[in-house]
Scaffold this active site. Structure first.
Site, PDB file in Angstrom:
ATOM      1  N   LYS A 126       0.856  -1.197   0.000  1.00  0.00           N
ATOM      2  CA  LYS A 126       0.000   0.000   0.000  1.00  0.00           C
ATOM      3  C   LYS A 126       0.881   1.232   0.000  1.00  0.00           C
ATOM      4  CE  LYS A 126      -4.462   0.926   0.279  1.00  0.00           C
ATOM      5  NZ  LYS A 126      -5.605   0.062  -0.055  1.00  0.00           N
ATOM      6  N   ASP A 166      -6.989   4.390  -4.439  1.00  0.00           N
ATOM      7  CA  ASP A 166      -7.667   4.239  -3.145  1.00  0.00           C
ATOM      8  C   ASP A 166      -8.300   5.612  -2.909  1.00  0.00           C
ATOM      9  OD1 ASP A 166      -7.653   2.110  -0.737  1.00  0.00           O
ATOM     10  OD2 ASP A 166      -7.529   4.083   0.175  1.00  0.00           O
TER      11      ASP A 166
HETATM   12  N1  GLU Z   1      -7.414   0.314  -2.892  1.00  0.00           N
HETATM   13  C1  GLU Z   1      -8.144  -0.874  -3.204  1.00  0.00           C
HETATM   14  C2  GLU Z   1      -8.147  -1.801  -2.014  1.00  0.00           C
HETATM   15  O1  GLU Z   1      -8.187  -1.336  -0.898  1.00  0.00           O
HETATM   16  C3  GLU Z   1      -7.702  -1.511  -4.511  1.00  0.00           C
HETATM   17  C4  GLU Z   1      -6.266  -1.906  -4.596  1.00  0.00           C
HETATM   18  C5  GLU Z   1      -5.837  -2.393  -5.967  1.00  0.00           C
HETATM   19  O2  GLU Z   1      -6.646  -2.452  -6.873  1.00  0.00           O
HETATM   20  O3  GLU Z   1      -4.641  -2.725  -6.083  1.00  0.00           O
HETATM   21  O4  GLU Z   1      -8.160  -2.996  -2.111  1.00  0.00           O
END
Ligand code: GLU
Length: 444
Positions: A126, A166
């Site tokens: 992340k 996100d």
């Molecule tokens: N931000 C999204 C999550 O919390 C998607 C992450 C992604 O697609 O890599 O899963």
């Protein structure tokens, strides 16, 4: 002291002032007690839990950019590469003033288990920044994204680490980030997901988190003898997850009566008008007060309050710790049947416990919001084979993945003697695959 307690103490001592990270680790490790304690000495000897709770790599960097007044601005930025046992690091980027290392670590940790639950080969990571896109011009957002990628590009790649969106990072930001990656590296590769359809994006990726949440909710309800038809639903948030959760729930016959933003919330007794919501949030990038202006029958309230409405199903889709113990009490008093998380960790530990103790079906975000990252993995597949699948194909796969996730977490909860505890089921099912891969790959 038990191994789980030892590691919990260690995480708290070694990561001071990161309460969200502590919360996420506590929730997972508490669920894993039964699994760990069945083979405690082996796991202790391998330092399995220390390895699982310590990111592989934490990249902290400064982003300097120039605003429209000619003033140089400086933001903090992060990419936490948490665990790549089952695939390249995968997880979104969050641009929001509340972002700090602890928030990114909690999100990265959750992502390990979520990504494992999708059944697809993606590890957990992340990133993000305390940059606030709100109120910035397109040129300012572009300047920030270009400066951010000028540092981040060194650490990512289609087989290494694949960021996505996100909170605060949508199609516009991904476009600017992708353009800068390509400019620096000269590579046209699937290094980001959530891309536009004209340059390698996947159909249904935009809708995937919200749609996936509702597909899982529908399966949960079906397995408990009902469905979404004519159910009254509360949704919080008004971003990408909330919007498409509302859209799909309404398509399946539910009446969604609420949504919210950081200033206030809407109660619309006629059901939220999604087309209007999209126009306000995606096109005008405006406040929900404009919803009330366009629909006089709806109520607009300042502050929080979505969970005070009497509903059958609650879908928290805004942000972490938005649903507190008092909210859980109000939902239970109003007879709520199911709560499925669309955001990451929107329910506090106490609220989760209260809902479960009162017989509410509760599905944690790492299972119920996994449709977004799952569709990101489908986007990676399409990029690798240089093909684009049809919307029907992606949607069918998404639905299959969400139905599978529900049955996996349900089976795990039964197998470990905690039937109906989907928090434990999700943590255990997600953990077992990752641990199997970690053990097979030796001490690395
Ligand atoms: N931000 C999204 C999550 O919390 C998607 C992450 C992604 O697609 O890599 O899963």
């Amino acid at each position: 002291m038990s191994y789980v307690d030892e590691v919990l103490e260690r995480v708290i001592a070694q990561n001071p002032a990161q309460p969200e990270f502590h919360q996420a680790v506590k929730e997972v490790l508490e669920s894993l007690r039964v699994v760990i304690e069945a083979d405690e000495e082996k796991y202790r000897k391998e330092a399995l839990l220390e390895r699982l709770t310590t990111p592989d790599r934490q990249i902290l960097f400064r982003v300097a950019w120039v605003d429209d007044k000619g003033q140089t601005q400086v933001n903090n930025a992060f990419r936490v590469q948490f665990n790549d046992a089952i695939g390249p690091y995968k997880g979104g980027l969050r641009f929001h003033p509340s972002v700090n290392l602890g928030i990114i670590k909690f999100l990265g940790f959750e992502q390990i288990f979520k990504n494992s639950l999708t059944g697809l080969p993606i590890g957990g990571g992340k990133g993000g920044s305390d940059f606030d896109p709100k109120g910035k011009s397109d040129r300012e957002v572009m300047a920030f994204c270009q400066a951010f990628m000028t540092e981040l590009y060194k650490y990512i790649g289609k087989d290494v680490d694949v960021p996505a969106g996100d909170i605060g990072v949508g199609g516009r930001e991904i476009g600017y980030l992708y353009g800068q990656y390509k400019r620096i590296t000269g590579l046209y590769e699937g290094v980001l997901t959530g891309k536009g359809l004209s340059y390698g994006g996947s159909l249904v990726r935009t809708q995937a988190t919200g749609y996936g949440l509702v597909y899982l909710t529908e399966e949960l309800l079906k397995c408990h003898g009902t469905d979404l038809q004519d159910k009254v639903v509360a949704v919080s948030g008004a971003g990408n997850v909330a919007t498409y959760a509302i859209e799909k729930a309404e398509q399946l016959g539910a009446k969604v009566v609420t949504c919210s933003d950081s200033n206030g919330w809407i109660y619309d007794p006629d059901g939220i008008d999604v087309a209007l919501l999209k126009e306000i949030k995606e096109v005008r990038r405006a406040r929900l007060t404009e919803y009330k202006a366009a629909k006089p029958n709806a109520e607009y309230h300042e502050g929080k309050g979505v969970w005070s409405v009497k509903v059958d199903v609650a879908l928290p889709c805004a942000t972490q710790n938005e649903l507190t113990l008092d909210d859980a009490k109000a939902l239970v008093a109003n007879g709520v049947f199911a709560v499925c998380e669309g955001a990451n960790m929107p329910t506090t530990l106490e609220a989760t416990q209260y809902l479960q103790d009162n017989g509410v079906l509760f599905v944690p975000g790492k299972a119920s919001n996994a449709g977004g990252v799952a569709t990101s993995a489908l986007e990676m597949s399409q990029n690798s084979e240089r093909l684009s699948w049809t919307a029907e194909e992606v949607d069918q796969k998404l639905k299959g993945i969400m139905v599978n996730i529900y049955h996996n977490i349900d089976d795990a909860s039964k197998k470990y003697g905690m039937e109906g505890n989907y928090v434990a089921g999700a943590n255990i099912a997600g953990f077992l695959k990752v641990v199997n891969a970690m053990e097979a790959q030796g001490i690395v």
